[in-house]
Design an enzyme around this catalytic site. Structure first.
Site, PDB file in Angstrom:
ATOM      1  N   ASP A   1      -3.116  87.498  75.161  1.00 47.11           N
ATOM      2  CA  ASP A   1      -1.667  87.459  74.990  1.00 47.11           C
ATOM      3  C   ASP A   1      -1.118  86.159  75.559  1.00 47.11           C
ATOM      4  OD1 ASP A   1      -1.684  87.787  77.747  1.00 47.11           O
ATOM      5  OD2 ASP A   1      -1.004  89.869  77.687  1.00 47.11           O
ATOM      6  N   LEU A   2       0.185  86.066  75.637  1.00 50.89           N
ATOM      7  CA  LEU A   2       0.839  84.854  76.116  1.00 50.89           C
ATOM      8  C   LEU A   2       0.430  84.497  77.544  1.00 50.89           C
ATOM      9  CD1 LEU A   2       2.864  82.696  75.249  1.00 50.89           C
ATOM     10  CD2 LEU A   2       4.684  84.146  76.128  1.00 50.89           C
TER      11      LEU A   2
END
Length: 129
Positions: free
Chosen positions: A15-16
């Site tokens: 994810d980010l």
């Protein structure tokens, strides 16, 4: 019976924040289950085509213990806890360097194409025992 399946974390799994997105652990353990069934000599496509039986996830209990990150080498360990003609109960641990970072208990049901209960034949059930 215990089955081990290695996996490497790719950029697309993260994810980010740069850690494995939580839902991807479910993908990892799904792939490991598929490989375990294949290693037991069961062709799931043939099972569906010839006997109208498929495995469906009925329940998952998940415990996220530590994050995995890009390029980590992981191993999914799958253990069969209980097997009956209509249900399999498994424990699945995702490990990094021998430490469990994700643990799941999974219940699979055997169903037919209409979603009804289907029983595994005894010779197939014996592979899970």
């Amino acid at each position: 019976m215990t089955h081990h399946w290695p996996i490497r974390v790719y950029y697309e799994d993260t994810d980010l924040a740069g850690i494995v997105y939580y839902a991807n652990y479910l993908k990892f353990i799904e792939r490991a289950r598929s490989e375990m069934v294949r290693d037991l000599g069961i062709d799931q496509a043939a099972l569906k085509a010839t006997q109208d039986i498929v495995f469906a996830v009925r329940r998952v209990e998940a415990d996220y213990r530590a994050p995995a990150k890009f390029d980590d080498e992981l191993v999914v360990e799958t253990k069969i806890l209980r097997a009956s003609p209509v249900r399999l109960e498994l424990s699945q641990d995702v490990m990094r360097a021998g430490t469990v970072i994700f643990a799941a208990k999974v219940t699979l049901a055997t169903i037919n194409g209409q979603g009804g209960v289907a029983k595994l034949p005894p010779e197939m059930l014996s592979k899970f025992c």
